[in-house]
Design a protein around this motif. Structure first.
Motif, mmCIF file in Angstrom:
data_model
loop_
_atom_site.group_PDB
_atom_site.id
_atom_site.type_symbol
_atom_site.label_atom_id
_atom_site.label_comp_id
_atom_site.label_asym_id
_atom_site.label_seq_id
_atom_site.Cartn_x
_atom_site.Cartn_y
_atom_site.Cartn_z
ATOM 1 N N TRP A 84 0.838 -1.200 0.000
ATOM 2 C CA TRP A 84 0.000 0.000 0.000
ATOM 3 C C TRP A 84 0.877 1.256 0.000
ATOM 4 C CZ3 TRP A 84 -0.275 3.950 3.584
ATOM 5 C CH2 TRP A 84 -1.283 4.891 3.359
ATOM 6 N N LEU A 85 1.929 1.229 0.812
ATOM 7 C CA LEU A 85 2.814 2.379 0.950
ATOM 8 C C LEU A 85 3.535 2.704 -0.358
ATOM 9 C CD1 LEU A 85 3.882 4.307 3.180
ATOM 10 C CD2 LEU A 85 5.748 2.698 3.520
ATOM 11 N N ASP A 86 3.964 1.675 -1.072
ATOM 12 C CA ASP A 86 4.737 1.863 -2.302
ATOM 13 C C ASP A 86 3.873 2.047 -3.554
ATOM 14 O OD1 ASP A 86 7.060 1.696 -0.841
ATOM 15 O OD2 ASP A 86 7.487 -0.382 -1.375
ATOM 16 N N ALA A 87 2.568 1.801 -3.425
ATOM 17 C CA ALA A 87 1.695 1.926 -4.589
ATOM 18 C C ALA A 87 1.587 3.393 -5.003
ATOM 19 C CB ALA A 87 0.302 1.367 -4.280
ATOM 20 N N PRO A 88 1.625 3.650 -6.304
ATOM 21 C CA PRO A 88 1.462 5.042 -6.741
ATOM 22 C C PRO A 88 0.056 5.521 -6.412
ATOM 23 C CG PRO A 88 1.518 3.553 -8.620
ATOM 24 C CD PRO A 88 1.796 2.731 -7.401
ATOM 25 N N SER A 89 -0.031 6.748 -5.988
ATOM 26 C CA SER A 89 -1.349 7.277 -5.644
ATOM 27 C C SER A 89 -2.114 7.581 -6.930
ATOM 28 C CB SER A 89 -1.224 8.526 -4.786
ATOM 29 O OG SER A 89 -0.513 9.516 -5.488
ATOM 30 N N LYS A 90 -3.412 7.387 -6.866
ATOM 31 C CA LYS A 90 -4.267 7.642 -8.017
ATOM 32 C C LYS A 90 -4.876 9.027 -7.842
ATOM 33 C CE LYS A 90 -5.385 2.779 -8.426
ATOM 34 N NZ LYS A 90 -6.404 1.754 -8.284
ATOM 35 N N PRO A 91 -4.680 9.894 -8.816
ATOM 36 C CA PRO A 91 -5.257 11.236 -8.678
ATOM 37 C C PRO A 91 -6.774 11.187 -8.764
ATOM 38 C CG PRO A 91 -4.230 10.958 -10.827
ATOM 39 C CD PRO A 91 -3.930 9.727 -10.029
ATOM 40 N N ARG A 92 -7.400 12.018 -7.965
ATOM 41 C CA ARG A 92 -8.854 12.130 -7.981
ATOM 42 C C ARG A 92 -9.227 13.477 -8.576
ATOM 43 N NH1 ARG A 92 -11.608 10.811 -2.306
ATOM 44 N NH2 ARG A 92 -11.725 13.046 -2.398
ATOM 45 N N VAL A 93 -10.167 13.462 -9.472
ATOM 46 C CA VAL A 93 -10.613 14.710 -10.078
ATOM 47 C C VAL A 93 -11.989 15.020 -9.516
ATOM 48 C CG1 VAL A 93 -11.230 15.849 -12.233
ATOM 49 C CG2 VAL A 93 -9.328 14.224 -12.171
ATOM 50 N N VAL A 94 -12.087 16.192 -8.950
ATOM 51 C CA VAL A 94 -13.361 16.655 -8.426
ATOM 52 C C VAL A 94 -13.800 17.820 -9.283
ATOM 53 C CG1 VAL A 94 -14.544 17.609 -6.428
ATOM 54 C CG2 VAL A 94 -12.720 15.949 -6.107
ATOM 55 N N SER A 95 -14.957 17.679 -9.896
ATOM 56 C CA SER A 95 -15.464 18.733 -10.768
ATOM 57 C C SER A 95 -16.110 19.822 -9.936
ATOM 58 C CB SER A 95 -16.478 18.159 -11.759
ATOM 59 O OG SER A 95 -17.018 19.206 -12.541
ATOM 60 N N LEU A 96 -15.710 21.042 -10.184
ATOM 61 C CA LEU A 96 -16.296 22.172 -9.487
ATOM 62 C C LEU A 96 -17.274 22.932 -10.384
ATOM 63 C CD1 LEU A 96 -13.115 23.519 -7.684
ATOM 64 C CD2 LEU A 96 -14.901 22.054 -6.760
ATOM 65 N N VAL A 97 -17.505 22.369 -11.558
ATOM 66 C CA VAL A 97 -18.423 22.990 -12.509
ATOM 67 C C VAL A 97 -19.813 22.418 -12.300
ATOM 68 C CG1 VAL A 97 -18.939 23.327 -14.958
ATOM 69 C CG2 VAL A 97 -16.544 23.272 -14.146
ATOM 70 N N LYS A 98 -20.780 23.311 -12.141
ATOM 71 C CA LYS A 98 -22.154 22.864 -11.960
ATOM 72 C C LYS A 98 -22.706 22.391 -13.306
ATOM 73 C CE LYS A 98 -26.489 24.445 -10.037
ATOM 74 N NZ LYS A 98 -27.202 25.567 -9.418
ATOM 75 N N PRO A 99 -23.252 21.166 -13.329
ATOM 76 C CA PRO A 99 -23.793 20.671 -14.607
ATOM 77 C C PRO A 99 -24.959 21.528 -15.092
ATOM 78 C CG PRO A 99 -23.984 19.018 -12.867
ATOM 79 C CD PRO A 99 -23.416 20.249 -12.258
ATOM 80 N N THR A 100 -25.035 21.706 -16.399
ATOM 81 C CA THR A 100 -26.152 22.464 -16.984
ATOM 82 C C THR A 100 -27.195 21.487 -17.495
ATOM 83 O OG1 THR A 100 -25.065 22.532 -19.125
ATOM 84 C CG2 THR A 100 -24.699 24.392 -17.636
#
Length: 101
Positions: A84-100
């Motif tokens: 777990w310690l050596d595993a590359p971290s996976k980036p998380r994308v959080v959208s701050l755009v409100k869906p239309t």
């Protein structure tokens, strides 16, 4: 020593963080004296010399409060932690755009 030193650390496996971001692994072998243990770091092929580590050392933390030493009952538990310690971290994308609509 006629009285056996009671301990819970003998035969435990450990990781210990270094200040440069690396870590070492090993095993607590047995008590040497009250509050002091013989430890063997992995990669040491000879049975002696063992290193001495005090409970104070084992309880040290970083300035941020993170433990430097972590203990595990089995090699498998320690291996899972290291994986777990050596595993590359996976980036998380959080959208701050409100869906239309």
């Amino acid at each position: 020593m006629t009285e056996k030193i009671s301990d819970l650390l003998t035969d435990m496996y450990f990781t210990v963080d270094d200040l440069d971001g690396s870590y070492g692994t090993g095993q607590v072998i047995r008590p040497a004296a009250d509050g002091i243990y013989f430890v063997r770091f992995d990669g040491t092929e000879v049975t002696l010399p063992l290193e001495l580590a005090s409970l104070g050392e084992m309880l040290e933390t970083t300035d941020e409060g993170y433990k430097l030493w972590r203990f595990f009952d089995t090699l498998e538990e320690r291996a899972k932690w290291i994986e777990w310690l050596d595993a590359p971290s996976k980036p998380r994308v959080v959208s701050l755009v409100k869906p239309t609509k």
